[in-house]
Enzyme design. Sequence first.
Site, mmCIF file in Angstrom:
data_model
loop_
_atom_site.group_PDB
_atom_site.id
_atom_site.type_symbol
_atom_site.label_atom_id
_atom_site.label_comp_id
_atom_site.label_asym_id
_atom_site.label_seq_id
_atom_site.Cartn_x
_atom_site.Cartn_y
_atom_site.Cartn_z
ATOM 1 N N ARG A 110 0.888 -1.186 0.000
ATOM 2 C CA ARG A 110 0.000 0.000 0.000
ATOM 3 C C ARG A 110 0.913 1.219 0.000
ATOM 4 O O ARG A 110 1.696 1.396 0.943
ATOM 5 C CB ARG A 110 -0.922 -0.018 1.218
ATOM 6 N N HIS A 137 -7.031 1.066 -6.668
ATOM 7 C CA HIS A 137 -7.321 0.182 -5.532
ATOM 8 C C HIS A 137 -7.967 -1.085 -6.108
ATOM 9 O O HIS A 137 -9.144 -1.357 -5.905
ATOM 10 C CB HIS A 137 -8.253 0.896 -4.548
ATOM 11 N N GLN A 140 -9.973 -3.659 -3.918
ATOM 12 C CA GLN A 140 -11.293 -3.138 -3.527
ATOM 13 C C GLN A 140 -12.295 -3.333 -4.671
ATOM 14 O O GLN A 140 -13.392 -3.857 -4.472
ATOM 15 C CB GLN A 140 -11.166 -1.646 -3.198
ATOM 16 N N ASP A 232 -17.029 7.612 -2.050
ATOM 17 C CA ASP A 232 -15.801 7.461 -1.258
ATOM 18 C C ASP A 232 -15.492 8.833 -0.668
ATOM 19 O O ASP A 232 -16.092 9.850 -1.072
ATOM 20 C CB ASP A 232 -14.665 6.960 -2.185
ATOM 21 N N CYS A 272 -16.368 2.051 -0.028
ATOM 22 C CA CYS A 272 -15.219 1.191 0.303
ATOM 23 C C CYS A 272 -14.882 1.245 1.783
ATOM 24 O O CYS A 272 -14.268 0.324 2.313
ATOM 25 C CB CYS A 272 -14.018 1.603 -0.537
ATOM 26 N N ARG A 300 -13.955 -8.584 0.893
ATOM 27 C CA ARG A 300 -12.524 -8.374 0.638
ATOM 28 C C ARG A 300 -11.752 -9.654 1.001
ATOM 29 O O ARG A 300 -10.824 -10.047 0.315
ATOM 30 C CB ARG A 300 -11.999 -7.205 1.486
HETATM 31 N N1 CP Z 1 -11.443 -0.012 1.957
HETATM 32 C C1 CP Z 1 -10.177 -0.056 2.424
HETATM 33 O O1 CP Z 1 -9.208 -0.314 1.685
HETATM 34 O O2 CP Z 1 -10.087 0.159 3.753
HETATM 35 P P1 CP Z 1 -8.739 0.343 4.591
HETATM 36 O O3 CP Z 1 -8.121 1.650 4.172
HETATM 37 O O4 CP Z 1 -9.166 0.308 6.018
HETATM 38 O O5 CP Z 1 -7.820 -0.806 4.250
HETATM 39 N N1 NVA Z 2 -9.769 6.937 -1.623
HETATM 40 C C1 NVA Z 2 -9.486 6.464 -0.299
HETATM 41 C C2 NVA Z 2 -9.775 5.002 -0.201
HETATM 42 C C3 NVA Z 2 -9.523 4.386 1.139
HETATM 43 C C4 NVA Z 2 -9.800 2.940 1.166
HETATM 44 C C5 NVA Z 2 -8.040 6.766 0.049
HETATM 45 O O1 NVA Z 2 -7.160 6.569 -0.801
HETATM 46 O O2 NVA Z 2 -7.772 7.208 1.159
#
Ligand code: CP
Ligand code: NVA
Length: 313
Positions: A110, A137, A140, A232, A272, A300
Amino acid sequence: MAAVPIHDVQRLSARHLTADMDLNGDEIQSLLKLAFQIKAYPRKYAKALSGRSICLLFEKPSLRTRITFELAIKQTGGEAVFCEGRIGAREPLKDVARNMDGWVDAIVARTFDQSTIEQLAQCASIPVINALSDLYHPCQALADMFTLKEYFGDLQGLSLAFVGDGNNVAHSLMLCSAQLGVNFSLATPPAYKPDPRIVEVAMRWAKATGASLRITEDPVEAVTDARAVYTDVWASMGQENEAAERRRYFVPYQVNDELMQKARPDAVFMHCLPAKRGEEVTDSVIESSQSIVFTQAENRLHLQKALLIMMLA
Ligand code: CP
Ligand code: NVA
């Protein structure tokens, strides 16, 4: 429906999942099929990743992605190791990748920059999976396609509307939708449109699968007759200092009861998570019977087990 034996599981053609572009439509369909079997018969896959170790390298916080990956690895017999921090800050990224090569069988990363994931994939000889970057993502979006299939059956011709920021989640949903024939509408404020290079790819794929792809500034236009309405956060991780500025532009894009009423009466609400209630979605919508946000989060786990098995077993 009997469980697919591990030796019959289709392998993915790309070694890595750095972005949604690494999977084709047939592979996504196989992934969803395997995820359904895993959800139905989790114990049959309890040893699928036996003897495998996977490292999670996270530059940003996480609840769902971290926990579902760790559990997906453990519940299929593998070992998960978690490491948080900026990749390449203490030592060159290529050295991080080569250390991983000697210890584990895959990296789940990540990151802030998409290029960090791509460089890891270039420097490591083991598979690298994108667990969210500023641009995509994919895990997701794949799990969300699984959830939509679970609710509606056929994905071809289903209408999914995303209202809010043209961000990583919007990009991945747009690309997955185009691959699977899902009609995708996206409404964003003018200054927060999706990346035009990603839209171009999605347009090409949508044409091939017969899906429609509409980009608009009008949230009502996007959600009219949609079967699923998705939103989101307005400021993603790393954009916290823009939150106040963004709020000014995004207020008309809030998913509230009034907007949900423009969608089909049987429409579901998706997010998400994490959500900021009172900003991109009202408490009333996220807590309504139309909301399937916690099913998305649960799925997930199943989808990522399928992904890891198809990449590593
Ligand atoms: N939806 C998602 O990726 O959540 P987190 O940021 O908690 O992993
Ligand atoms: N768009 C958000 C998604 C989190 C799961 C971010 O990148 O913070």
